[in-house]
Write a protein that holds these residues in place. Structure first.
Motif, PDB file in Angstrom:
ATOM      1  N   GLY A   1     -23.524   5.594  -8.880  1.00 21.96           N
ATOM      2  CA  GLY A   1     -22.117   5.311  -9.096  1.00 21.96           C
ATOM      3  C   GLY A   1     -21.451   6.233 -10.089  1.00 21.96           C
ATOM      4  N   ASP A   2     -22.070   7.358 -10.382  1.00 25.17           N
ATOM      5  CA  ASP A   2     -21.481   8.308 -11.310  1.00 25.17           C
ATOM      6  C   ASP A   2     -20.321   9.032 -10.614  1.00 25.17           C
ATOM      7  N   PRO A   3     -19.074   8.910 -11.116  1.00 22.85           N
ATOM      8  CA  PRO A   3     -17.960   9.584 -10.429  1.00 22.85           C
ATOM      9  C   PRO A   3     -18.071  11.101 -10.477  1.00 22.85           C
ATOM     10  N   ALA A   4     -18.846  11.626 -11.425  1.00 24.68           N
ATOM     11  CA  ALA A   4     -18.963  13.085 -11.545  1.00 24.68           C
ATOM     12  C   ALA A   4     -20.213  13.619 -10.867  1.00 24.68           C
ATOM     13  N   ALA A   5     -20.804  12.826  -9.962  1.00 25.41           N
ATOM     14  CA  ALA A   5     -21.999  13.306  -9.263  1.00 25.41           C
ATOM     15  C   ALA A   5     -21.636  14.505  -8.391  1.00 25.41           C
ATOM     16  N   PRO A   6     -22.567  15.444  -8.220  1.00 26.16           N
ATOM     17  CA  PRO A   6     -22.230  16.648  -7.453  1.00 26.16           C
ATOM     18  C   PRO A   6     -21.732  16.361  -6.042  1.00 26.16           C
ATOM     19  N   ALA A   7     -22.245  15.274  -5.446  1.00 25.74           N
ATOM     20  CA  ALA A   7     -21.847  14.976  -4.069  1.00 25.74           C
ATOM     21  C   ALA A   7     -20.372  14.638  -3.975  1.00 25.74           C
ATOM     22  N   SER A   8     -19.782  14.134  -5.061  1.00 25.20           N
ATOM     23  CA  SER A   8     -18.377  13.721  -4.996  1.00 25.20           C
ATOM     24  C   SER A   8     -17.439  14.768  -5.567  1.00 25.20           C
ATOM     25  N   MET A   9     -17.932  15.944  -5.893  1.00 27.29           N
ATOM     26  CA  MET A   9     -17.085  16.898  -6.606  1.00 27.29           C
ATOM     27  C   MET A   9     -16.474  17.960  -5.697  1.00 27.29           C
ATOM     28  N   HIS A  10     -17.118  18.309  -4.599  1.00 28.85           N
ATOM     29  CA  HIS A  10     -16.709  19.533  -3.919  1.00 28.85           C
ATOM     30  C   HIS A  10     -15.756  19.324  -2.764  1.00 28.85           C
ATOM     31  N   LEU A  11     -16.189  18.609  -1.736  1.00 27.22           N
ATOM     32  CA  LEU A  11     -15.384  18.530  -0.528  1.00 27.22           C
ATOM     33  C   LEU A  11     -14.555  17.261  -0.474  1.00 27.22           C
ATOM     34  N   SER A  12     -15.137  16.154  -0.960  1.00 29.65           N
ATOM     35  CA  SER A  12     -14.483  14.869  -0.730  1.00 29.65           C
ATOM     36  C   SER A  12     -13.148  14.725  -1.454  1.00 29.65           C
ATOM     37  N   PRO A  13     -12.920  15.302  -2.652  1.00 26.05           N
ATOM     38  CA  PRO A  13     -11.576  15.170  -3.236  1.00 26.05           C
ATOM     39  C   PRO A  13     -10.481  15.718  -2.335  1.00 26.05           C
ATOM     40  N   TYR A  14     -10.789  16.799  -1.604  1.00 29.84           N
ATOM     41  CA  TYR A  14      -9.785  17.349  -0.695  1.00 29.84           C
ATOM     42  C   TYR A  14      -9.428  16.336   0.380  1.00 29.84           C
ATOM     43  N   PHE A  15     -10.480  15.714   0.976  1.00 28.60           N
ATOM     44  CA  PHE A  15     -10.219  14.734   2.027  1.00 28.60           C
ATOM     45  C   PHE A  15      -9.422  13.560   1.491  1.00 28.60           C
ATOM     46  N   ILE A  16      -9.810  13.071   0.291  1.00 28.64           N
ATOM     47  CA  ILE A  16      -9.135  11.892  -0.245  1.00 28.64           C
ATOM     48  C   ILE A  16      -7.666  12.205  -0.513  1.00 28.64           C
ATOM     49  N   GLN A  17      -7.392  13.388  -1.044  1.00 25.64           N
ATOM     50  CA  GLN A  17      -6.021  13.676  -1.441  1.00 25.64           C
ATOM     51  C   GLN A  17      -5.142  14.091  -0.268  1.00 25.64           C
ATOM     52  N   ASN A  18      -5.738  14.650   0.795  1.00 21.74           N
ATOM     53  CA  ASN A  18      -4.894  15.212   1.839  1.00 21.74           C
ATOM     54  C   ASN A  18      -4.900  14.451   3.149  1.00 21.74           C
ATOM     55  N   ALA A  19      -5.784  13.442   3.284  1.00 23.04           N
ATOM     56  CA  ALA A  19      -5.911  12.798   4.594  1.00 23.04           C
ATOM     57  C   ALA A  19      -4.601  12.183   5.033  1.00 23.04           C
ATOM     58  N   GLU A  20      -3.921  11.471   4.126  1.00 26.66           N
ATOM     59  CA  GLU A  20      -2.697  10.798   4.551  1.00 26.66           C
ATOM     60  C   GLU A  20      -1.561  11.805   4.750  1.00 26.66           C
ATOM     61  N   LYS A  21      -1.560  12.841   3.911  1.00 28.23           N
ATOM     62  CA  LYS A  21      -0.510  13.852   4.018  1.00 28.23           C
ATOM     63  C   LYS A  21      -0.648  14.647   5.321  1.00 28.23           C
ATOM     64  N   ASP A  22      -1.896  14.965   5.682  1.00 25.60           N
ATOM     65  CA  ASP A  22      -2.124  15.832   6.844  1.00 25.60           C
ATOM     66  C   ASP A  22      -1.985  15.091   8.153  1.00 25.60           C
ATOM     67  N   ALA A  23      -2.521  13.862   8.215  1.00 20.92           N
ATOM     68  CA  ALA A  23      -2.647  13.215   9.516  1.00 20.92           C
ATOM     69  C   ALA A  23      -2.012  11.840   9.561  1.00 20.92           C
ATOM     70  N   ALA A  24      -1.387  11.381   8.476  1.00 22.71           N
ATOM     71  CA  ALA A  24      -0.763  10.061   8.431  1.00 22.71           C
ATOM     72  C   ALA A  24      -1.752   8.957   8.778  1.00 22.71           C
ATOM     73  N   VAL A  25      -2.981   9.092   8.307  1.00 26.32           N
ATOM     74  CA  VAL A  25      -3.994   8.068   8.567  1.00 26.32           C
ATOM     75  C   VAL A  25      -4.491   7.544   7.220  1.00 26.32           C
ATOM     76  N   PRO A  26      -4.208   6.291   6.879  1.00 27.46           N
ATOM     77  CA  PRO A  26      -4.655   5.792   5.575  1.00 27.46           C
ATOM     78  C   PRO A  26      -6.172   5.652   5.465  1.00 27.46           C
ATOM     79  N   ASN A  27      -6.843   5.348   6.581  1.00 33.82           N
ATOM     80  CA  ASN A  27      -8.295   5.205   6.531  1.00 33.82           C
ATOM     81  C   ASN A  27      -8.927   6.604   6.556  1.00 33.82           C
ATOM     82  N   ILE A  28      -9.410   7.019   5.379  1.00 34.90           N
ATOM     83  CA  ILE A  28      -9.877   8.404   5.257  1.00 34.90           C
ATOM     84  C   ILE A  28     -11.068   8.651   6.175  1.00 34.90           C
ATOM     85  N   VAL A  29     -11.913   7.617   6.346  1.00 36.17           N
ATOM     86  CA  VAL A  29     -13.110   7.801   7.164  1.00 36.17           C
ATOM     87  C   VAL A  29     -12.724   8.162   8.598  1.00 36.17           C
ATOM     88  N   THR A  30     -11.704   7.468   9.140  1.00 34.65           N
ATOM     89  CA  THR A  30     -11.260   7.785  10.496  1.00 34.65           C
ATOM     90  C   THR A  30     -10.707   9.197  10.571  1.00 34.65           C
TER      91      THR A  30
END
Lengths: 81, 276, 130
Positions: free
Chosen positions: B27-56
């Motif tokens: 549950g470390d927020p600064a773990a390497p797995a959560s640092m590189h690609l996923s912030p982009y998805f979290i921040q841009n998913a709704e802006k890019d595709a108007a889909v609130p569910n990021i997983v979809t």
């Protein structure tokens, strides 16, 4: 997340996993595997992976168990180990 | 054999346990797995595709290739099961059982015997037939439409809540499997034949790949749904949202058909005659 | 010292549980002679790896990866949502696992139709007789 709940479910998952591979009746093993899948799905729901938990609840606990039961029905229920 | 296995398992387990010491804490927020690609998805998913569910959004848009070939893998599994198990020999069973409905008398008809021709009085039954339970029949009749409606909701509402093509397709398939369990395999095969399920499975994969191809024809790259905007008469962002829905419908169709197909083949060992 | 140990256990016990499950699956795949038992072991192995991935993606004090309705044009904090990428990878892995399960069970049924048994050593002795 609640760590007490997490530990209880983890223990149950491990117990049902061991039971599923030790029980000699294959039908019982399939049903225990279904229980294992459902407990696993609860674990993922606790961790916040709702989509994965949903998939596991429908696939692992639903269709997989049916497929196992169907295969056991077509073959045999007895197992030596 | 057993001691070797226990030794291997203990060795591997202790090696893994040793390796977990190097892991970031749970549950470390600064773990390497959560640092590189996923912030982009979290921040841009709704802006890019108007889909609130990021997983979809990630599943069907950013990683569209991955999901397309996963669907192809599922289709291939259905096909493999078909080729492994299905038998087409016209060899009749030696004896077939018919039940006279008004009296409940069971006729055992040997090979070559005359088959009762009045379907309103005689029904064919399995060799391990159990009397139809009123409670099971009524419950299934009530519950199967609700399951199917819920499955359609899961597919259509995957943008805003957990769900999507995979889950909805599996639930739709499970409703047909429930029908097959609560009645018998033959009547379910009559309702949704193997040919239909095979066509639906291929149609699902085709919808997915066809959407990608349409994007290519409209002058963009494969599976970039933004190019569908002129066809769907909407903005580029909403086109991506609708494109995800189209693709999810394809996935749902393929997964549903393959689940039913797998069940038909496994529960009757390929004979589609008597099943679970 | 004692406090260090407790924090370490609290931070790592999820990974340990996943290793225990993985070893249960591996043990079943190696030792059990029955084919259906082997398939169950394979599935336990698969789910343990999925559990590991989900554990990697988890974040303390973050919510599920669905952006709340009505959030206005502000910046979305990446630390407020759980990492969605492992979820996507594992979602497809689960559905593929049921597909592989179907093929494995089909093979088991074929083997049973051929040899009338699911036990590995019986099948081996029948093959040796031929």
């Amino acid at each position: 997340m609640v760590w007490q709940l997490d530990i209880i479910i983890l223990t149950l998952v491990i117990i049902s996993g061991i039971a599923a591979i030790t029980i000699k009746d294959l039908l019982g093993a399939s049903v225990l595997f279904g229980a294992y899948s459902f407990l696993m799905c609860l674990l993922w729901a606790i961790m916040g992976a709702v989509d994965v938990a949903f998939t596991e609840a429908s696939v692992g606990a639903g269709v997989s168990t049916v497929l196992f039961v169907a295969a056991v029905f077509q073959t045999t229920r007895r197992s030596k180990d | 054999m057993k001691t070797v296995a226990i030794l291997t398992v203990c060795l591997c387990g202790s090696l893994f346990l040793f390796c977990t010491m190097e892991f970031p804490n749970w549950g470390d927020p600064a773990a390497p797995a959560s640092m590189h690609l996923s912030p982009y998805f979290i921040q841009n998913a709704e802006k890019d595709a108007a889909v609130p569910n990021i997983v979809t959004a990630v599943l069907a848009d950013y990683r569209g290739y991955d999901t397309m070939f996963e669907t192809a893998v599922i289709f291939a599994a259905g096909l493999a099961c078909f080729f492994l198990l299905r038998t087409f020999t016209r060899k009749r069973r030696n004896e077939r059982l018919f039940r006279h409905i008004p009296t409940g008398i069971v006729l055992n008809i040997k090979a070559g015997g005359k088959i009762p021709d009045d379907p309103s009085k005689f029904e064919r039954i399995d060799s391990h037939w159990t009397p139809n339970d009123l409670i099971i029949k009524t419950t299934c009749r009530l519950i199967i439409p609700s399951i199917q409606l819920f499955a359609l909701y899961v597919i259509a509402h995957g943008h805003h809540s957990p769900g999507g093509g995979f889950q909805g397709g599996v639930i739709l398939g499970a409703s047909f499997i429930l029908l097959a369990i609560s009645t018998d395999l033959r009547s379910t095969v009559r309702r949704l034949s193997e040919r239909t399920s095979a066509i639906m499975a291929s149609a699902g994969v085709l919808i997915y790949a066809g959407t990608g191809l349409l994007c290519l024809l409209l002058g963009s790259v494969f599976l970039d749904y933004g190019a569908l905007a002129p066809v769907l008469r909407s903005g580029s962002v909403m086109a991506r949202s609708h494109g995800i829905l189209i693709v999810e419908i394809g996935v749902g169709l393929a997964v549903m058909a393959v689940m039913i197909w797998l069940y038909y083949n496994i529960s009757s060992a390929g004979k589609h005659d008597e099943g679970l | 010292m004692m406090n260090d140990l407790i924090t370490m256990i609290a931070a790592k016990y999820n990974y340990w549980a996943f290793i225990v499950l993985m070893m249960i699956g591996l043990y079943a795949m190696i030792v059990k002679k029955n084919l259906v038992k082997k398939i169950i072991g394979m599935n336990i192995f698969q789910t343990s790896i999925i559990l590991f991935y989900i554990s990697v993606g988890a974040k303390e004090s973050a919510t599920i990866p669905i952006i709340a309705h009505g959030h206005q044009e502000g910046v979305i904090q990446a630390t407020a949502y759980i990492n969605p990428l492992p979820h996507v990878l594992m979602l497809t892995a689960i559905v593929v696992s049921v597909a592989t399960l179907g093929v494995a069970l089909a093979l088991a049924i074929r083997v049973y139709n051929q040899y009338r048994t699911l036990e590995e050593d019986d099948i081996q002795s029948q093959i040796n007789q031929i």
